[in-house]
Scaffold this motif. Structure first.
Motif, PDB file in Angstrom:
ATOM      1  N   THR A 153       0.866  -1.171   0.000  1.00  0.00           N
ATOM      2  CA  THR A 153       0.000   0.000   0.000  1.00  0.00           C
ATOM      3  C   THR A 153       0.904   1.222   0.000  1.00  0.00           C
ATOM      4  O   THR A 153       1.804   1.324   0.837  1.00  0.00           O
ATOM      5  CB  THR A 153      -0.900   0.029   1.257  1.00  0.00           C
ATOM      6  N   ASP A 180       8.127   2.667  -1.239  1.00  0.00           N
ATOM      7  CA  ASP A 180       8.581   3.254   0.018  1.00  0.00           C
ATOM      8  C   ASP A 180       9.983   2.763   0.387  1.00  0.00           C
ATOM      9  O   ASP A 180      10.805   3.527   0.903  1.00  0.00           O
ATOM     10  CB  ASP A 180       7.596   2.921   1.142  1.00  0.00           C
ATOM     11  N   THR A 227       2.538   4.410   0.896  1.00  0.00           N
ATOM     12  CA  THR A 227       2.539   5.261   2.081  1.00  0.00           C
ATOM     13  C   THR A 227       2.330   6.714   1.662  1.00  0.00           C
ATOM     14  O   THR A 227       2.510   7.065   0.484  1.00  0.00           O
ATOM     15  CB  THR A 227       3.882   5.148   2.819  1.00  0.00           C
ATOM     16  N   GLU A 277       4.300   9.069   2.204  1.00  0.00           N
ATOM     17  CA  GLU A 277       5.611   9.513   1.701  1.00  0.00           C
ATOM     18  C   GLU A 277       5.834   9.054   0.263  1.00  0.00           C
ATOM     19  O   GLU A 277       6.373   9.796  -0.566  1.00  0.00           O
ATOM     20  CB  GLU A 277       6.729   9.007   2.607  1.00  0.00           C
TER      21      GLU A 277
END
Length: 204
Positions: free
Chosen positions: A89, A177, A91, A93
């Motif tokens: 998923t 990420d 993030t 960021e």
């Protein structure tokens, strides 16, 4: 009381009345000033109590979320289809990076340490323990095999989409990420190497 004494008493009453009136005014002014001082002294402490404490190490980045930029493979030049891998998923960021090309982990000491942990597992076998180069090129000096890797967006495209030689695409192997964590550590390591004139420790 004799009438002859009344004018004398009237003369005494006037100064006494004035003196008592002035004393009352002085007392009222004193109490007003004292109360004002008490309120002003209490005000800063109340303000301090209400203000939330901000940790000295906190890093504040205004994360943006929007349509992703266009990312292209370093070798092919084709547009990269960036989608979450199984179990991934994005993030906040990662979304920020995909929308802006800016890596919010660049200034986060904890994220940089995490980036080194991921790098040491996924990348150090080819690029060296400190990104000094091994089977693959060095990543923490001033020379880049692909000049686009000087930008975070460019090096992401190279990692995600692959490069020449043994560097295959990391799409489906590393999450977005995780890649931007790695990039944050590589940039940190590069800065430390240039500052110290040689290989720095993994965490600077």
């Amino acid at each position: 009381m004799k009438e002859s004494q009344q004018p004398h008493l009237r003369r005494l009453r006037q100064p006494l009345t004035m003196a008592l009136g002035l004393t009352g005014l002085v007392m009222a002014a004193f109490l007003t000033v004292a109360c004002a001082k008490d309120e002003s002294a209490a005000s800063p402490s109340a303000t301090k109590a209400e203000a939330p404490a901000t940790p000295a190490t906190a890093v504040h980045v205004a994360l943006k979320d929007g349509p992703p930029l266009e990312f292209r493979g370093t070798i092919s030049g084709d547009v990269l289809e960036i989608a979450p891998m199984d179990g991934e998923t994005f993030t906040p960021e990662a979304k920020h990076f995909l929308a802006t090309g800016e890596n919010p982990y660049r200034s986060d000491p904890e994220a940089i340490k995490k980036g080194y942990t991921i790098f040491s597992t996924a990348c150090s076998g080819c690029h060296g323990h400190l990104a000094e180069g091994k089977l693959g090129p060095a990543l923490a000096d001033e020379y880049w095999t692909y000049p686009k890797n000087q930008t975070d967006k460019g090096i992401f495209e190279t990692i995600y989409g692959g490069a020449n030689g043994m560097m295959g695409p990391q799409q489906g192997r590393l999450q977005v990420d995780e890649i931007i964590h790695i990039i944050a550590w590589i940039r940190h390591q590069e800065e430390e190497n240039l500052k110290n004139g040689g290989a720095a420790t993994p965490h600077g």
